[in-house]
Write a protein that holds these residues in place. Structure first.
Motif, PDB file in Angstrom:
ATOM      1  N   PRO A  35       0.821  -1.222   0.000  1.00 34.31           N
ATOM      2  CA  PRO A  35       0.000   0.000   0.000  1.00 34.31           C
ATOM      3  C   PRO A  35       0.853   1.268   0.000  1.00 34.31           C
ATOM      4  CG  PRO A  35      -0.613  -1.507   1.792  1.00 34.31           C
ATOM      5  CD  PRO A  35       0.650  -2.022   1.221  1.00 34.31           C
ATOM      6  N   GLU A  36       0.300   2.343  -0.546  1.00 32.55           N
ATOM      7  CA  GLU A  36       0.982   3.642  -0.509  1.00 32.55           C
ATOM      8  C   GLU A  36       0.915   4.251   0.887  1.00 32.55           C
ATOM      9  OE1 GLU A  36      -0.429   6.250  -3.515  1.00 32.55           O
ATOM     10  OE2 GLU A  36       0.085   4.898  -5.178  1.00 32.55           O
ATOM     11  N   ASP A  37      -0.153   3.949   1.613  1.00 27.13           N
ATOM     12  CA  ASP A  37      -0.333   4.502   2.955  1.00 27.13           C
ATOM     13  C   ASP A  37       0.625   3.828   3.935  1.00 27.13           C
ATOM     14  OD1 ASP A  37      -1.180   5.554   5.351  1.00 27.13           O
ATOM     15  OD2 ASP A  37      -3.233   4.773   5.233  1.00 27.13           O
ATOM     16  N   LYS A  38       1.570   4.605   4.470  1.00 28.37           N
ATOM     17  CA  LYS A  38       2.584   4.057   5.375  1.00 28.37           C
ATOM     18  C   LYS A  38       2.016   3.707   6.752  1.00 28.37           C
ATOM     19  CE  LYS A  38       5.872   4.387   2.357  1.00 28.37           C
ATOM     20  NZ  LYS A  38       6.455   3.185   1.717  1.00 28.37           N
ATOM     21  N   LYS A  39       0.755   4.063   7.005  1.00 28.47           N
ATOM     22  CA  LYS A  39       0.119   3.711   8.271  1.00 28.47           C
ATOM     23  C   LYS A  39      -0.735   2.447   8.152  1.00 28.47           C
ATOM     24  CE  LYS A  39       0.076   8.437  10.065  1.00 28.47           C
ATOM     25  NZ  LYS A  39      -0.767   9.557  10.586  1.00 28.47           N
ATOM     26  N   SER A  40      -0.648   1.785   7.020  1.00 31.02           N
ATOM     27  CA  SER A  40      -1.399   0.546   6.813  1.00 31.02           C
ATOM     28  C   SER A  40      -1.033  -0.478   7.877  1.00 31.02           C
ATOM     29  CB  SER A  40      -1.105  -0.019   5.421  1.00 31.02           C
ATOM     30  OG  SER A  40      -1.505   0.868   4.406  1.00 31.02           O
ATOM     31  N   PHE A  41      -2.035  -1.244   8.304  1.00 31.79           N
ATOM     32  CA  PHE A  41      -1.816  -2.279   9.317  1.00 31.79           C
ATOM     33  C   PHE A  41      -1.302  -3.538   8.626  1.00 31.79           C
ATOM     34  CE2 PHE A  41      -4.002  -5.255  12.586  1.00 31.79           C
ATOM     35  CZ  PHE A  41      -2.798  -5.420  13.249  1.00 31.79           C
ATOM     36  N   LYS A  57      10.084  -1.635   8.097  1.00 30.06           N
ATOM     37  CA  LYS A  57      10.572  -0.454   8.816  1.00 30.06           C
ATOM     38  C   LYS A  57      11.421   0.423   7.897  1.00 30.06           C
ATOM     39  CE  LYS A  57      12.965   0.914  13.076  1.00 30.06           C
ATOM     40  NZ  LYS A  57      13.643   0.410  14.308  1.00 30.06           N
ATOM     41  N   ASN A  58      12.275  -0.206   7.105  1.00 30.09           N
ATOM     42  CA  ASN A  58      13.116   0.526   6.150  1.00 30.09           C
ATOM     43  C   ASN A  58      12.287   1.268   5.115  1.00 30.09           C
ATOM     44  OD1 ASN A  58      15.537  -0.123   7.310  1.00 30.09           O
ATOM     45  ND2 ASN A  58      16.311  -1.311   5.585  1.00 30.09           N
ATOM     46  N   GLU A  59      11.134   0.709   4.772  1.00 34.19           N
ATOM     47  CA  GLU A  59      10.262   1.319   3.775  1.00 34.19           C
ATOM     48  C   GLU A  59       9.319   2.359   4.372  1.00 34.19           C
ATOM     49  OE1 GLU A  59      10.430   0.726   0.286  1.00 34.19           O
ATOM     50  OE2 GLU A  59      12.328   0.038   1.136  1.00 34.19           O
ATOM     51  N   GLY A  60       9.423   2.564   5.677  1.00 30.03           N
ATOM     52  CA  GLY A  60       8.659   3.633   6.312  1.00 30.03           C
ATOM     53  C   GLY A  60       7.299   3.240   6.842  1.00 30.03           C
ATOM     54  N   PHE A  61       6.978   1.954   6.846  1.00 28.17           N
ATOM     55  CA  PHE A  61       5.680   1.522   7.377  1.00 28.17           C
ATOM     56  C   PHE A  61       5.704   1.615   8.902  1.00 28.17           C
ATOM     57  CE2 PHE A  61       5.578  -0.341   3.146  1.00 28.17           C
ATOM     58  CZ  PHE A  61       4.297   0.009   2.746  1.00 28.17           C
ATOM     59  N   GLN A  62       4.685   2.247   9.455  1.00 25.69           N
ATOM     60  CA  GLN A  62       4.673   2.610  10.870  1.00 25.69           C
ATOM     61  C   GLN A  62       3.788   1.718  11.728  1.00 25.69           C
ATOM     62  OE1 GLN A  62       3.378   6.725  10.753  1.00 25.69           O
ATOM     63  NE2 GLN A  62       4.653   7.108   8.953  1.00 25.69           N
ATOM     64  N   ASN A  63       3.037   0.831  11.097  1.00 28.16           N
ATOM     65  CA  ASN A  63       2.052   0.049  11.848  1.00 28.16           C
ATOM     66  C   ASN A  63       2.164  -1.435  11.476  1.00 28.16           C
ATOM     67  OD1 ASN A  63      -0.078  -0.476  13.583  1.00 28.16           O
ATOM     68  ND2 ASN A  63      -1.654   0.084  12.097  1.00 28.16           N
ATOM     69  N   SER A  64       3.357  -1.989  11.666  1.00 32.21           N
ATOM     70  CA  SER A  64       3.575  -3.402  11.356  1.00 32.21           C
ATOM     71  C   SER A  64       3.940  -4.154  12.633  1.00 32.21           C
ATOM     72  CB  SER A  64       4.686  -3.567  10.310  1.00 32.21           C
ATOM     73  OG  SER A  64       5.885  -2.969  10.741  1.00 32.21           O
ATOM     74  N   LYS A  65       3.503  -5.396  12.695  1.00 27.76           N
ATOM     75  CA  LYS A  65       3.751  -6.196  13.894  1.00 27.76           C
ATOM     76  C   LYS A  65       3.960  -7.645  13.502  1.00 27.76           C
ATOM     77  CE  LYS A  65       2.199  -7.064  18.606  1.00 27.76           C
ATOM     78  NZ  LYS A  65       1.359  -6.589  19.728  1.00 27.76           N
ATOM     79  N   GLY A  66       4.824  -8.341  14.256  1.00 25.39           N
ATOM     80  CA  GLY A  66       5.100  -9.740  13.993  1.00 25.39           C
ATOM     81  C   GLY A  66       4.683 -10.638  15.141  1.00 25.39           C
ATOM     82  N   TYR A  67       4.348 -11.867  14.805  1.00 24.26           N
ATOM     83  CA  TYR A  67       3.954 -12.868  15.797  1.00 24.26           C
ATOM     84  C   TYR A  67       4.682 -14.168  15.470  1.00 24.26           C
ATOM     85  CZ  TYR A  67       0.066  -9.574  16.290  1.00 24.26           C
ATOM     86  OH  TYR A  67      -0.684  -8.432  16.449  1.00 24.26           O
TER      87      TYR A  67
END
Length: 231
Positions: A35-41, A57-67
């Motif tokens: 997605p273009e939106d860096k706040k995408s979940f 993180k390097n690509e600027g995504f601010q809302n990513s999480k791992g499990y």
């Protein structure tokens, strides 16, 4: 646990160096898909020790999480500054409902039973927003060396060809299912040369197979990515 123990004994700097190499590949491979939106979940399930989280993180995504079910790998992810949590992927995916933009699930399906894999793909479909994307990497049997990735890990349970994979994802409700083999990505000069050679020899070999009355090879790498979009 054995793998994570080895990683815990490794230098974090060397892990980051490997992550950086993978990120250059991912940047080209996924550049038109995310997605273009860096706040995408975005979630990575299971996340291992954080290679996809590093890329995001390097690509600027601010809302990513791992499990991940392995506490050792989650600890490594946290040590590298990523948002990660110990959790069983098969259970965790059921807690989401139409609220995820992108799900990464790399090198996972081949480790679980077929019935669990079918249910997991269906749960991923249910977890995604309309327009959401599921990105999976798994061994595939199409290529001339199709058994290599299937048998390179003692815990792998199964693999199928690309046509069966597409059918499995469509059965779960995905209408748009794209297969991408792991061809060289031209982020450096040598890879551009390899990509040109790859395309030339792929065309020659497929022509040869057609002349012999065989079907062309759809996926040339020993594993492939499936990119499935929820309408």
């Amino acid at each position: 646990a054995f793998q994570s123990q080895n990683l815990l004994n490794a230098d974090l700097k060397s892990i980051e160096t490997e992550f950086e190499r993978l990120s250059r590949f991912y940047k080209y491979f996924f550049k038109t898909l995310l997605p273009e939106d860096k706040k995408s979940f975005i979630i990575d399930l299971p996340c291992g020790h954080g290679n996809v989280l590093y890329f995001l993180k390097n690509e600027g995504f601010q809302n990513s999480k791992g499990y991940d079910i392995d506490p050792g790998r989650v600890e490594i992810s946290k040590s590298l500054g990523f948002d990660a949590e110990v959790s069983n992927a098969l259970n965790k995916i059921k807690s989401f409902n139409n609220n995820i933009d992108v799900i990464f699930s790399l090198d996972f399906l081949e480790h679980i039973d077929k019935e669990d894999a079918l249910n997991y793909i269906q749960d991923c479909y249910n977890a995604l927003k309309p327009g959401g994307i599921l990105i999976v990497r798994t061994p595939v049997t199409d290529s001339l060396r199709g058994g290599l990735d299937l048998f390179n890990d003692f815990t792998h349970k199964w693999a199928v060809n690309s046509s069966v994979l597409v059918g499995v994802f469509r059965q779960a409700g995905f209408k748009n299912v794209l297969l991408k083999d792991e061809r060289p990505q031209p982020y450096k000069c040598i890879n551009l040369i390899r990509l040109i050679v790859f395309n030339v020899f792929k065309s020659i070999t497929n022509f040869y197979l057609l002349c012999l009355g065989f079907s062309r090879i759809k996926v040339w790498s020993t594993s492939c990515f499936i990119i499935a979009t929820k309408e």
